[in-house]
Motif scaffolding. Structure first.
Motif, PDB file in Angstrom:
ATOM      1  N   SER A 155      81.238  35.603  27.043  1.00 25.09           N
ATOM      2  CA  SER A 155      82.479  35.460  27.811  1.00 25.09           C
ATOM      3  C   SER A 155      82.718  36.638  28.751  1.00 25.09           C
ATOM      4  O   SER A 155      82.740  37.784  28.339  1.00 25.09           O
ATOM      5  CB  SER A 155      83.669  35.321  26.864  1.00 25.09           C
ATOM      6  N   GLY A 156      82.881  36.307  30.034  1.00 26.72           N
ATOM      7  CA  GLY A 156      83.159  37.324  31.033  1.00 26.72           C
ATOM      8  C   GLY A 156      81.937  38.072  31.531  1.00 26.72           C
ATOM      9  O   GLY A 156      81.999  38.788  32.520  1.00 26.72           O
ATOM     10  N   ARG A 157      80.807  37.899  30.864  1.00 28.53           N
ATOM     11  CA  ARG A 157      79.592  38.619  31.255  1.00 28.53           C
ATOM     12  C   ARG A 157      78.433  37.696  31.624  1.00 28.53           C
ATOM     13  O   ARG A 157      77.557  38.084  32.373  1.00 28.53           O
ATOM     14  CB  ARG A 157      79.136  39.536  30.128  1.00 28.53           C
ATOM     15  N   THR A 158      78.415  36.515  31.044  1.00 27.60           N
ATOM     16  CA  THR A 158      77.279  35.613  31.202  1.00 27.60           C
ATOM     17  C   THR A 158      77.776  34.243  31.631  1.00 27.60           C
ATOM     18  O   THR A 158      78.582  33.636  30.933  1.00 27.60           O
ATOM     19  CB  THR A 158      76.520  35.469  29.860  1.00 27.60           C
ATOM     20  N   LYS A 159      77.320  33.765  32.790  1.00 24.76           N
ATOM     21  CA  LYS A 159      77.656  32.407  33.207  1.00 24.76           C
ATOM     22  C   LYS A 159      76.652  31.472  32.547  1.00 24.76           C
ATOM     23  O   LYS A 159      75.475  31.476  32.881  1.00 24.76           O
ATOM     24  CB  LYS A 159      77.600  32.255  34.728  1.00 24.76           C
ATOM     25  N   LEU A 160      77.122  30.707  31.586  1.00 24.95           N
ATOM     26  CA  LEU A 160      76.247  29.782  30.867  1.00 24.95           C
ATOM     27  C   LEU A 160      76.059  28.514  31.688  1.00 24.95           C
ATOM     28  O   LEU A 160      77.032  27.876  32.091  1.00 24.95           O
ATOM     29  CB  LEU A 160      76.837  29.455  29.496  1.00 24.95           C
ATOM     30  N   MET A 161      74.824  28.152  31.925  1.00 24.01           N
ATOM     31  CA  MET A 161      74.499  26.982  32.731  1.00 24.01           C
ATOM     32  C   MET A 161      74.648  25.705  31.893  1.00 24.01           C
ATOM     33  O   MET A 161      74.496  25.737  30.676  1.00 24.01           O
ATOM     34  CB  MET A 161      73.050  27.093  33.242  1.00 24.01           C
ATOM     35  N   ASN A 162      74.908  24.597  32.581  1.00 23.30           N
ATOM     36  CA  ASN A 162      74.944  23.318  31.873  1.00 23.30           C
ATOM     37  C   ASN A 162      73.594  23.066  31.233  1.00 23.30           C
ATOM     38  O   ASN A 162      72.547  23.320  31.826  1.00 23.30           O
ATOM     39  CB  ASN A 162      75.267  22.171  32.830  1.00 23.30           C
ATOM     40  N   ALA A 163      73.621  22.582  29.990  1.00 18.79           N
ATOM     41  CA  ALA A 163      72.437  22.221  29.207  1.00 18.79           C
ATOM     42  C   ALA A 163      71.566  23.426  28.858  1.00 18.79           C
ATOM     43  O   ALA A 163      70.404  23.273  28.511  1.00 18.79           O
ATOM     44  CB  ALA A 163      71.621  21.135  29.901  1.00 18.79           C
ATOM     45  N   CYS A 164      72.141  24.631  28.923  1.00 18.67           N
ATOM     46  CA  CYS A 164      71.385  25.806  28.497  1.00 18.67           C
ATOM     47  C   CYS A 164      71.300  25.833  26.969  1.00 18.67           C
ATOM     48  O   CYS A 164      72.079  25.191  26.275  1.00 18.67           O
ATOM     49  CB  CYS A 164      72.018  27.102  29.012  1.00 18.67           C
ATOM     50  N   ILE A 165      70.325  26.565  26.492  1.00 20.40           N
ATOM     51  CA  ILE A 165      70.079  26.682  25.057  1.00 20.40           C
ATOM     52  C   ILE A 165      70.131  28.157  24.670  1.00 20.40           C
ATOM     53  O   ILE A 165      69.585  29.023  25.368  1.00 20.40           O
ATOM     54  CB  ILE A 165      68.707  26.064  24.700  1.00 20.40           C
ATOM     55  N   SER A 166      70.810  28.427  23.562  1.00 21.52           N
ATOM     56  CA  SER A 166      70.898  29.768  22.992  1.00 21.52           C
ATOM     57  C   SER A 166      70.632  29.627  21.501  1.00 21.52           C
ATOM     58  O   SER A 166      70.997  28.618  20.897  1.00 21.52           O
ATOM     59  CB  SER A 166      72.294  30.364  23.215  1.00 21.52           C
ATOM     60  N   ASN A 167      70.008  30.614  20.893  1.00 21.27           N
ATOM     61  CA  ASN A 167      69.677  30.544  19.466  1.00 21.27           C
ATOM     62  C   ASN A 167      70.244  31.736  18.724  1.00 21.27           C
ATOM     63  O   ASN A 167      70.031  32.892  19.127  1.00 21.27           O
ATOM     64  CB  ASN A 167      68.157  30.484  19.275  1.00 21.27           C
ATOM     65  N   ILE A 168      70.959  31.431  17.627  1.00 19.96           N
ATOM     66  CA  ILE A 168      71.520  32.473  16.778  1.00 19.96           C
ATOM     67  C   ILE A 168      71.098  32.217  15.333  1.00 19.96           C
ATOM     68  O   ILE A 168      70.732  31.095  14.975  1.00 19.96           O
ATOM     69  CB  ILE A 168      73.061  32.547  16.878  1.00 19.96           C
ATOM     70  N   GLN A 169      71.140  33.274  14.545  1.00 23.96           N
ATOM     71  CA  GLN A 169      70.752  33.144  13.137  1.00 23.96           C
ATOM     72  C   GLN A 169      71.551  34.141  12.305  1.00 23.96           C
ATOM     73  O   GLN A 169      71.796  35.270  12.739  1.00 23.96           O
ATOM     74  CB  GLN A 169      69.254  33.407  12.980  1.00 23.96           C
ATOM     75  N   HIS A 170      71.924  33.711  11.116  1.00 28.61           N
ATOM     76  CA  HIS A 170      72.638  34.587  10.184  1.00 28.61           C
ATOM     77  C   HIS A 170      71.597  35.255   9.286  1.00 28.61           C
ATOM     78  O   HIS A 170      70.936  34.595   8.497  1.00 28.61           O
ATOM     79  CB  HIS A 170      73.642  33.769   9.357  1.00 28.61           C
ATOM     80  N   VAL A 171      71.453  36.572   9.445  1.00 28.04           N
ATOM     81  CA  VAL A 171      70.453  37.344   8.708  1.00 28.04           C
ATOM     82  C   VAL A 171      71.116  38.604   8.162  1.00 28.04           C
ATOM     83  O   VAL A 171      71.820  39.306   8.900  1.00 28.04           O
ATOM     84  CB  VAL A 171      69.270  37.737   9.632  1.00 28.04           C
ATOM     85  N   ASP A 172      70.873  38.901   6.883  1.00 33.48           N
ATOM     86  CA  ASP A 172      71.419  40.117   6.273  1.00 33.48           C
ATOM     87  C   ASP A 172      72.928  40.243   6.504  1.00 33.48           C
ATOM     88  O   ASP A 172      73.425  41.289   6.926  1.00 33.48           O
ATOM     89  CB  ASP A 172      70.699  41.365   6.791  1.00 33.48           C
ATOM     90  N   ASP A 173      73.638  39.155   6.245  1.00 39.99           N
ATOM     91  CA  ASP A 173      75.102  39.113   6.350  1.00 39.99           C
ATOM     92  C   ASP A 173      75.653  39.364   7.748  1.00 39.99           C
ATOM     93  O   ASP A 173      76.807  39.789   7.903  1.00 39.99           O
ATOM     94  CB  ASP A 173      75.750  40.089   5.361  1.00 39.99           C
ATOM     95  N   GLN A 174      74.849  39.128   8.774  1.00 31.30           N
ATOM     96  CA  GLN A 174      75.376  39.225  10.138  1.00 31.30           C
ATOM     97  C   GLN A 174      74.648  38.258  11.050  1.00 31.30           C
ATOM     98  O   GLN A 174      73.528  37.846  10.773  1.00 31.30           O
ATOM     99  CB  GLN A 174      75.283  40.650  10.666  1.00 31.30           C
ATOM    100  N   TRP A 175      75.318  37.897  12.130  1.00 25.92           N
ATOM    101  CA  TRP A 175      74.730  36.991  13.117  1.00 25.92           C
ATOM    102  C   TRP A 175      73.885  37.777  14.096  1.00 25.92           C
ATOM    103  O   TRP A 175      74.252  38.870  14.507  1.00 25.92           O
ATOM    104  CB  TRP A 175      75.828  36.236  13.862  1.00 25.92           C
TER     105      TRP A 175
END
Length: 188
Positions: A155-175
């Motif tokens: 938010s406020g830093r990255t313009k997310l494009m339509n149909a873009c993909i981002s990957n996150i994972q919860h590891v060691d009690d943090q994202w």
């Protein structure tokens, strides 16, 4: 692992209008973008899809799911941010009418963060170790990325494009963010 997919293009995206909670469907370009997302994610194993209940996200999820045949779970927590009376206005119109960027009736930033993070925590608690496709909206994904990165991206830093993909994972009690705003799979 959670793969965040922003919905495909709508006519309002094309025209630069802010959508928020206004339930705008995909246009033809958006449907093609969703098909290209499907082709990209199809080679991986997923456990299920979670989607915002708004038309543009649901339709993107349904197109992605065509060959996967997974359960689609709708979660209210991932609806787009309400932008109040600014919905339907272009950037130019918003700048003229609301030069401070405060739109009457808009969901507060704090409420958005709490709602979205509550949703992501629910996924993590309810489906530990599962691979999830989460189809949502620009402000929702931007808020997730910003919160996880302590404001470095999103938010406020990255313009997310339509149909873009981002990957996150919860590891060691943090994202952790593996990547974000990936668009290599798109031709349009």
């Amino acid at each position: 692992m959670i793969c965040l997919v922003r919905h495909g293009q709508t006519d309002w995206n094309y025209l630069g209008k802010i959508q928020g909670m206004t339930d705008v469907p995909l246009n033809d370009v958006g449907r093609r973008q969703a098909e290209e997302c499907r082709e990209y994610v199809n080679s991986q194993d997923w456990d299920f899809i979670i989607s915002s209940p708004l038309k543009r996200a649901k339709e993107t999820a349904e197109i992605i799911n065509k060959d996967l045949n997974l359960q689609i779970i709708e979660m209210e927590e991932f609806k787009e941010r309400s932008f109040g009376i600014a919905e339907g206005l272009t950037l130019e119109e918003r700048t003229i009418q609301f030069p401070e960027g405060d739109y009457p009736g808009q969901e507060s930033k704090q409420d958005l963060v709490e709602r979205v993070m509550s949703g992501i925590d629910t996924i993590n608690r309810s489906y530990p170790g599962k691979k999830v496709l989460l189809v949502a909206h620009g402000a929702v994904i931007g808020t997730l990325l910003s919160t996880i990165s302590n404001g470095q991206i999103g938010s406020g830093r990255t313009k997310l494009m339509n149909a873009c993909i981002s990957n996150i994972q919860h590891v060691d009690d943090q994202w952790k963010i593996h990547n974000y705003n990936q668009i290599d799979h798109l031709t349009m």
